[in-house]
Scaffold this active site. Structure first.
Site, PDB file in Angstrom:
ATOM      1  N   ASP A  88      70.992  37.497  18.713  1.00  0.00           N
ATOM      2  CA  ASP A  88      70.425  37.093  19.993  1.00  0.00           C
ATOM      3  C   ASP A  88      69.453  35.948  19.712  1.00  0.00           C
ATOM      4  O   ASP A  88      69.082  35.709  18.552  1.00  0.00           O
ATOM      5  CB  ASP A  88      69.711  38.286  20.630  1.00  0.00           C
ATOM      6  CG  ASP A  88      68.942  37.916  21.880  1.00  0.00           C
ATOM      7  OD1 ASP A  88      69.539  37.294  22.776  1.00  0.00           O
ATOM      8  OD2 ASP A  88      67.744  38.249  21.952  1.00  0.00           O
ATOM      9  N   ASP A 108      66.597  34.611  22.439  1.00  0.00           N
ATOM     10  CA  ASP A 108      65.299  34.732  23.103  1.00  0.00           C
ATOM     11  C   ASP A 108      64.618  36.049  22.762  1.00  0.00           C
ATOM     12  O   ASP A 108      65.168  37.127  22.961  1.00  0.00           O
ATOM     13  CB  ASP A 108      65.474  34.598  24.616  1.00  0.00           C
ATOM     14  CG  ASP A 108      66.065  33.249  24.995  1.00  0.00           C
ATOM     15  OD1 ASP A 108      65.547  32.228  24.536  1.00  0.00           O
ATOM     16  OD2 ASP A 108      67.062  33.232  25.750  1.00  0.00           O
TER      17      ASP A 108
END
Length: 249
Positions: free
Chosen positions: A20, A22
């Site tokens: 991922d 953010d």
């Protein structure tokens, strides 16, 4: 220190690793809060309104856009939020201003976004081991590409999949599956590294049977029940040590 909940899932190195972006590779909140404040100040100054008026209009605009677009990349669009905010304020779409405010947001966001320690060193370790990597992230491709380039990570990852490309945000299966289609790992052991217990951890496990590793830090508690990770870590240096250990097996 890394906390391993399912030791049997860490018997060897992975065949591929998904990341991922953010709040996983960098802390999201400080960058977002600075960017939101910059836009707030600019809107308040431009229209001579009270800050509370901006807050109320922006909140309503964001809620409307998210309700309408649900789990899609465009549901995160600051440009759409700002366009709708101006409409709620009775000013029409004001496309030039909406674009200007959006640029203020992202310019301030990036200038306040700082990678966590040891991210690039970890990615170097992984590359030397020949393990393919991909980013699997929500939001639109243009914004996420800009972040990757800003951080200087564009040569570290083999692939990137955004929810704009996939058509759905995580935890939908599509982003994970598209990443694996691109990567074509040689085996079935795939790691998913993220911060969100639902989108990253539960989504990765349930859609592609990923070994899940959660990045935890202030404001990001460890997932529980269906969102409980196979391992949780606070520092990327901890993850480097785990990979080094597995590389010796």
């Amino acid at each position: 220190m890394i906390k391993i909940n399912n030791r049997e899932r860490f018997s060897r190195l992975p065949d591929a690793i998904l990341f991922d972006t953010d709040n996983t590779l960098y802390p999201y909140d400080p960058a977002h809060l600075a960017a939101q404040q910059a836009v707030r100040e600019k809107v308040v100054s431009t229209f001579s309104i009270r800050p509370e008026e901006f807050d109320a209009a922006f909140k309503q605009a964001r809620e409307e856009i998210k309700f309408r677009l649900k789990h899609t990349a465009s549901s995160h669009s600051r440009l759409l939020y700002l366009q709708r905010m101006l409409e709620i304020m009775g000013l029409g779409s004001q496309v030039l201003l909406a674009l200007d405010f959006e640029q203020t947001y992202w310019r301030t966001f990036l200038s306040n976004a700082i990678l966590f320690d040891d991210v690039k060193e970890l990615l170097d370790d992984i590359r030397l081991l020949g393990i393919p990597t991909a980013i699997v992230t929500d939001l639109t491709a243009q914004i996420q590409f800009r972040k990757v380039v800003y951080f200087g990570l564009d040569h570290y990852f083999d692939y990137i999949v955004t929810s704009e490309e996939a058509g759905y945000d995580k935890p939908h299966a599509a982003p994970f599956q598209i990443a694996l289609e691109k990567m074509r790992p040689k085996g079935e052991v795939v790691w998913m590294i993220g911060d969100n217990p639902v989108n990253d951890i539960q989504g990765g496990r349930e859609t592609i049977n990923a070994v899940t590793l959660q990045k935890v830090h202030s404001g990001t508690p460890i997932g529980t029940q269906a969102g409980a990770p196979d391992a949780a870590f606070g520092e990327f240096a901890d993850l480097r040590r785990l990979i080094a250990q597995l590389g010796q097996i």
